[in-house]
Motif scaffolding. Sequence first.
Motif, PDB file in Angstrom:
ATOM      1  N   ASP A  68     -11.045  72.783  19.211  1.00  0.00           N
ATOM      2  CA  ASP A  68     -11.797  71.707  19.861  1.00  0.00           C
ATOM      3  C   ASP A  68     -11.850  71.834  21.383  1.00  0.00           C
ATOM      4  OD1 ASP A  68      -9.221  71.171  20.546  1.00  0.00           O
ATOM      5  OD2 ASP A  68      -9.169  69.137  19.742  1.00  0.00           O
ATOM      6  N   THR A 283     -22.603  69.607  18.958  1.00  0.00           N
ATOM      7  CA  THR A 283     -21.364  69.748  18.194  1.00  0.00           C
ATOM      8  C   THR A 283     -20.277  70.437  19.007  1.00  0.00           C
ATOM      9  OG1 THR A 283     -22.625  69.869  16.130  1.00  0.00           O
ATOM     10  CG2 THR A 283     -20.365  70.678  16.081  1.00  0.00           C
ATOM     11  N   THR A 286     -20.454  68.527  23.275  1.00  0.00           N
ATOM     12  CA  THR A 286     -20.366  67.070  23.406  1.00  0.00           C
ATOM     13  C   THR A 286     -19.256  66.524  22.520  1.00  0.00           C
ATOM     14  OG1 THR A 286     -22.731  66.923  23.917  1.00  0.00           O
ATOM     15  CG2 THR A 286     -21.626  64.905  23.236  1.00  0.00           C
ATOM     16  N   ASP A 287     -19.269  66.931  21.242  1.00  0.00           N
ATOM     17  CA  ASP A 287     -18.209  66.501  20.329  1.00  0.00           C
ATOM     18  C   ASP A 287     -16.952  67.366  20.429  1.00  0.00           C
ATOM     19  OD1 ASP A 287     -20.061  64.666  19.473  1.00  0.00           O
ATOM     20  OD2 ASP A 287     -20.702  65.845  17.735  1.00  0.00           O
ATOM     21  N   ASN A 289     -16.213  70.133  19.142  1.00  0.00           N
ATOM     22  CA  ASN A 289     -15.806  70.746  17.881  1.00  0.00           C
ATOM     23  C   ASN A 289     -16.320  72.183  17.865  1.00  0.00           C
ATOM     24  OD1 ASN A 289     -15.012  71.360  15.300  1.00  0.00           O
ATOM     25  ND2 ASN A 289     -15.837  69.481  14.390  1.00  0.00           N
TER      26      ASN A 289
END
Length: 327
Positions: A68, A283, A286-287, A289
């Motif tokens: 991450d 993904t 921003t996230d 992941n």
Amino acid sequence: MALTTAPDPTRRGPGSDRAHAERRGPGRFRHSEGLAGYVFLSPWLIGLMGVTAIPMLLSLYLSFTNYDILTPFSEVEWVGLANYERMFTADPSYWHAVRVTLTFALIAVPLKLAAALGVALLLNRAWRGVGLFRGLFYLPSLLGGSVALAIVWVNMFNRDGAFNSLLSLFGITGKPWVNDPDWALETLMVLAIWQFGAPMVIFLAGLKQVPTELYEAASVDGAGRFRQFRNVTLPMLSPVIFFNLVLETINGFQGFTAAFVLSNGTGGPVDSTLMYTLNLYITGFTDLNMGYASAMAWVFLLAIAVITAIFFSTGRFWVHYSDGEDR
């Protein structure tokens, strides 16, 4: 009486260094030439390894983890095929992005190629000032996927933009095209089609290679313009059509900049512009992941490879080369 001077044994004539090296042994001379070649290739090799090969292998490894970005690399957890299983079975936004991207590519790419071929046919004539028109039509492609062009496009198609002002001249009430879920993707398609300059130039180069004798023979046989286009131009131009089709299909699937600018990086409105690459960016960055985003990237790479392979396997049925051999 002419004076002659004895040759200086310490001076070497042209090619003496090479001859001296060869006397020392051809293997050593070839080794020195190979070493020099690797020295000159070293910037490219360093770039290939540092920018392409190593990051690709690293992303392949990360696609099997839950990395991450914020977690130290030494603490990355191996999850095996969990990212791929989630992608295909438990992520509706992934399949929505696939549908949006396929819709964009299946509509925008054929229309872009048709516009490029049509304009190339018009410009394949000895008109006065035709070079200026070729440059003007090619100009949008020079801008490419620039952020500035995408911003201009968004401003043209918003509620108070130039497009609605043009429609108002004909008594038509416009709408906020870029903010309407039913039309936002279409505005991106229009932008992609408008940038037909690069395939147009390639089509124009291909048209210049079609022998005029074929048109003359077809005209003698009574063929009109349409039959000449169908029976002469398209078969002779099929390798160029194939080349443009492959390139523009890949470019169509990789659309990112305009969708990012139009939606402020969200894929909106209502995910109507959520292209695959934009979903991948959201993904991963921003996230945060990155492991799942790496899996998405590898599936994307394999999908493009399969599509390209299909083009090459089916091209032998409709692509005709001037040497008379279909490949």
